[in-house]
Design a protein around this motif. Structure first.
Motif, PDB file in Angstrom:
ATOM      1  N   PHE A 169       0.829  -1.210   0.000  1.00  0.00           N
ATOM      2  CA  PHE A 169       0.000   0.000   0.000  1.00  0.00           C
ATOM      3  C   PHE A 169       0.860   1.256   0.000  1.00  0.00           C
ATOM      4  O   PHE A 169       0.564   2.218  -0.711  1.00  0.00           O
ATOM      5  N   ARG A 183       2.108   2.064  -3.235  1.00  0.00           N
ATOM      6  CA  ARG A 183       0.985   2.245  -4.169  1.00  0.00           C
ATOM      7  C   ARG A 183       0.983   1.211  -5.293  1.00  0.00           C
ATOM      8  O   ARG A 183       0.548   1.478  -6.411  1.00  0.00           O
ATOM      9  N   LYS A 201      -2.665  -1.002  -6.685  1.00  0.00           N
ATOM     10  CA  LYS A 201      -3.531  -0.762  -7.849  1.00  0.00           C
ATOM     11  C   LYS A 201      -3.257  -1.746  -8.983  1.00  0.00           C
ATOM     12  O   LYS A 201      -4.055  -1.851  -9.919  1.00  0.00           O
TER      13      LYS A 201
END
Length: 232
Positions: free
Chosen positions: A118, A121, A124
């Motif tokens: 997380f 990032r 995604k």
């Protein structure tokens, strides 16, 4: 291709779950291994780390003294963020090449094992996201027992990461590892069924087989198109 995100916290049992995937012939791209490789002597990551933290972080053979570097960055959030920024490009490219190699081999499902999924990032790019969770007290006790470290050092390492409860709230699948190894293995079997379900159409077209099928379809379309045009 289905890229499964696997994350957790220090001493949560993420590595155990990662090994369970491997034992079921599901390939795992381990960000920790990639990170170790980018700090090897002579690499770009090594040179940037030494330039930033000095030669005091080196062993007698010139390799990075990882425990010493860990003590430095885990006790200082600013230095930890600096190291992350320095190494992030090398780690990201290393992970990309590992995924590409598995894609070329035709794997339909792979697991991306990233402690900072997380924070970096990279969530995604993964679906589903699995978080291996334990309660805070169990996490602290396991870390102190594993590393033979003080409570203060253990808390510093835990607090240097995103809270497990927050990671849990972002997960598609949560594996509670507060119990025994047998409990974990039982929970893993249920997760394995979810992870290995048939690919969606989107995942199929992202796989090597899908790409090959698309190429064949395009080729056939071109040939048919030429045949039609030749008759006009």
């Amino acid at each position: 291709m289905r890229i499964v995100g696997l994350t957790g916290g220090i001493s949560s049992g993420k590595s155990t779950v990662s090994n369970l995937f491997k034992s079921h012939d599901i390939p795992v791209v381990d960000a920790d291994i990639v990170a170790r490789d980018v700090l090897k002597k002579g690499t770009g990551g090594y040179k940037r780390a030494v330039a930033a933290f000095g030669e005091d972080i080196l062993q007698a053979n010139g390799e990075v003294d990882r425990p010493k570097l860990g003590q430095i960055v885990f006790s200082d959030p600013g230095k930890r963020q600096l190291l992350n920024r320095l190494l992030a490009p090398y780690i990201s490219s290393g992970i990309f090449w590992e995924i590409l190699k598995l894609w070329l081999k035709g794997y339909k499902v792979i697991v991306l094992d990233i402690p900072l999924l997380f924070e970096a990032r990279m969530d995604k790019w993964t679906k589903p996201i699995i978080v291996v969770w334990v309660d805070a007290e169990t996490q602290l006790e396991r870390l102190m027992a594993r590393d033979k470290t003080s409570e203060e050092d253990a808390r510093n390492r835990i607090n240097a990461q995103m809270a497990l409860d927050l990671k849990r709230s972002k997960a598609d699948i949560v594996i509670d590892n507060s119990g025994s190894l047998e409990d974990l293995e039982e929970r893993f079997q249920k997760v394995l069924v979810q992870v290995t379900r048939p690919l969606t159409w989107t995942e199929f077209w992202l796989s090597r087989q899908g790409a090959f099928s698309a190429l064949v379809s395009i080729t056939i379309g071109v040939v048919v198109g030429k045949n039609v045009l030749s008759k006009l």
